[in-house]
Write an enzyme that holds these catalytic residues in place. Structure first.
Site, mmCIF file in Angstrom:
data_model
loop_
_atom_site.group_PDB
_atom_site.id
_atom_site.type_symbol
_atom_site.label_atom_id
_atom_site.label_comp_id
_atom_site.label_asym_id
_atom_site.label_seq_id
_atom_site.Cartn_x
_atom_site.Cartn_y
_atom_site.Cartn_z
ATOM 1 C CG HIS A 173 -0.358 1.327 7.257
ATOM 2 N ND1 HIS A 173 0.396 0.753 8.144
ATOM 3 C CD2 HIS A 173 0.258 1.879 6.549
ATOM 4 C CE1 HIS A 173 1.438 1.135 7.891
ATOM 5 N NE2 HIS A 173 1.570 1.927 6.866
ATOM 6 C CD GLU A 174 -0.747 2.691 2.660
ATOM 7 O OE1 GLU A 174 -0.517 3.787 2.669
ATOM 8 O OE2 GLU A 174 -0.047 1.683 3.106
ATOM 9 C CB CYS B 196 5.430 2.283 7.580
ATOM 10 S SG CYS B 196 4.831 3.791 6.462
ATOM 11 C CG LEU B 197 6.540 1.135 1.320
ATOM 12 C CD1 LEU B 197 6.050 1.388 0.093
ATOM 13 C CD2 LEU B 197 7.733 0.029 1.267
ATOM 14 N N GLY C 158 0.775 -1.255 -0.065
ATOM 15 C CA GLY C 158 0.045 0.209 0.069
ATOM 16 C C GLY C 158 0.812 1.023 -0.034
ATOM 17 C CG HIS D 223 0.456 6.861 5.532
ATOM 18 N ND1 HIS D 223 1.508 7.186 6.024
ATOM 19 C CD2 HIS D 223 0.600 5.551 5.280
ATOM 20 C CE1 HIS D 223 2.277 6.249 6.351
ATOM 21 N NE2 HIS D 223 2.061 5.264 5.761
ATOM 22 C CD GLN E 4 3.310 5.791 2.719
ATOM 23 O OE1 GLN E 4 2.365 5.445 2.177
ATOM 24 N NE2 GLN E 4 4.530 5.203 3.211
#
Length: 183
Positions: free
Chosen positions: A135-136, A93-94, A46, A139, A51
């Protein structure tokens, strides 16, 4: 389409709330294509627009359902209208490379969103797909998965988080090269 650098913990854009999308145009579709390509290059499941430094309410997910099938969605202006159940699972997380922790999330959701062409839809993800979407969506609100940890757990991670904020990447971390970049 292009692979863009993912913003890393400490970048203030990750703590900002994203604005609703009002124009469903070619610029939005290019952003979605870049999100997908970047997510794939970083081996993520995701990715939210902030991000990449874009403060718009856009996210993509590409979650494995089993060995062969994946759930791929683009959500523009997503709203979680219902949550049910609860489960804990490991998240990473990226934007926070090298840190993985157990996070409690709702097991099943009802989500309303638009696709990149402005078509509205509603669906009810559950399990790992619901976790990825939560999660996204976090963000897009400027919330990171580490904010969902206990104060004690966050304190335990403080040294690693401070290192990321200073630009010190975990050993072995190597972001993908953009097409045309030399290795």
């Amino acid at each position: 389409m292009s692979v863009r650098p993912v913003r890393i913990y400490g970048d203030p854009v990750l703590r900002q709330k994203s604005a609703e999308v009002t124009e469903f145009d070619e610029t939005l579709r290019t952003l979605v294509a870049d999100l997908r390509e970047t997510m794939e290059a970083y081996n993520g499941v995701g990715l939210a627009a902030n991000q990449l430094g874009v403060l718009q309410r856009v996210l993509v997910v590409n979650v494995p359902l089993d060995d062969e099938e994946r759930a791929q969605y683009t959500l523009v202006n997503p709203v979680i209208v219902r949550r049910s159940g609860s489960e804990s699972g490991e998240e990473g997380c990226l934007s926070i490379p090298g840190i993985y922790e157990e996070v409690s999330r709702s097991f099943k959701l009802t989500v309303k969103a638009f696709d990149e062409f402005g078509r509205p839809f509603e669906f009810e993800p559950e399990g790992y797909l619901a976790r990825a979407i939560q999660h996204e969506v976090d963000h897009l609100e400027g919330v990171l998965f580490i904010d969902r940890l206990s104060p004690l757990k966050r304190q335990f991670l403080r040294r690693a988080l401070d290192a990321l904020a200073r630009g010190e990447m975990p050993e072995g971390y190597q972001p993908p090269l953009a097409p045309g970049e030399a290795s």
